[in-house]
Design a protein around this motif. Structure first.
Motif: not given
Length: 298
Positions: A247-259, A261-262
């Motif tokens: 989740d953490f890696v994906r958030t920093l790679q895409t700018g979108v949190t698991p919830a 939020k951009a």
């Protein structure tokens, strides 16, 4: 009635006089901080020219410098406010208006690690208190890559700070001088081995300047950037308690949190951090998960 008006006028004049004295004092203090000349004897680092070092330097510059200085390192008008002033992130290349043609290895070392310009004055909004944590090898790789960067013509002009800006610097509200926060003669921290664990994740957090927005304990806090919202809690006491490493890696790679939020790249520079390797991001996540859970600012 006339006596009362006269008394009020005298009181108002006294208040205005006190305000003028206070403003003058803060401006003088701000000027003193901005124009202080630091006498630092820079340590020597061996700047390599091999391909591996240049590749490492390019990686560190892309993830730690390009967010302010631009993808081509030609600089950006980082901060502009009619009331406060104008602080550009300078052109780092050897093109017209850039520092690359005039900055030596030692000049770059002083700027990056100590937050000090060629004239000895402190640089503004330069996170050298984070870059101070660079190992000698990583700092040398950054310097080597900066010297090799293609020249780009882009003259951004000098920094300017208006009366209000100088008042806020004098009052300590505009805390933009990293050179004041660095122990320039202090012992160098030892960088841990580059591997996927919490120890190296702490190194990544340090050189990535996470604490300037997320607080000393990474439990959230007021950002050092003027106008930025508070940084959220990154300890297990915050939202990251329910995240996985993926989740953490994906958030920093895409700018979108698991919830869903951009993240706003103006305040959370995820496009730069997202260029980190999955290994470095995972190490950073392991470090954050190792912190004490703190109920902090969300």
């Amino acid at each position: 009635m006339g006596k009362r008006i006269k008394t009020l006028a005298i009181a108002l004049a006294a208040l205005l006089g006190l305000a003028a004295v206070a403003v003058t004092t803060l401006v003088l203090l701000g000027n003193s901080r901005l124009n202080k000349v630091y006498r630092v004897q820079p340590e020597t680092v061996a700047v390599p020219a091999d391909g591996a070092a240049l590749q490492r330097g390019q990686y560190l510059v892309a993830t730690g410098c390009a967010g302010c200085h631009g993808g081509n390192l030609a600089g950006t008008p980082f901060f502009e406010d009619p009331a406060l002033g104008r602080i550009p992130a300078p052109n780092l290349t050897g093109g017209a208006g850039g520092i690359g043609a005039t900055y030596t290895d030692q000049d770059l070392l002083l700027a990056i690690r100590h937050g000090i310009g060629q004239d000895g004055r402190p640089l503004m909004i330069m996170p050298s208190d984070a870059f101070w944590h660079y190992s000698d090898e990583d700092l040398a790789a950054v310097i080597a890559y900066l010297h090799s960067a293609p020249p780009v013509d882009n003259d951004l002009g000098e920094r300017t700070l208006g009366l209000l800006g100088r008042v806020l610097v004098g009052a300590g509200v505009l805390n933009v001088l990293a050179a004041e926060r660095i122990d320039h003669d202090g012992p160098r921290p030892v960088a841990p081995p580059q591997q996927v664990d919490a120890a190296y994740g702490e190194y990544v957090a340090n050189i990535s300047d996470c604490r300037s927005c997320h607080g000393p304990a990474l439990a959230g806090g007021r950002s050092s950037e003027p106008g930025a919202p508070p940084g959220p809690n990154l300890t297990p006491g915050g939202d990251l308690a329910t995240w996985t490493a993926a989740d953490f890696v994906r958030t920093l790679q895409t700018g979108v949190t698991p919830a869903g939020k951009a993240l706003n790249p103006a305040y959370m520079p995820w496009p730069g951090y997202g260029q980190m390797t999955e290994e470095d991001l995972t190490a950073l996540f392991l470090y954050l998960q190792s912190l004490p859970a703190v109920a902090g600012q969300e």
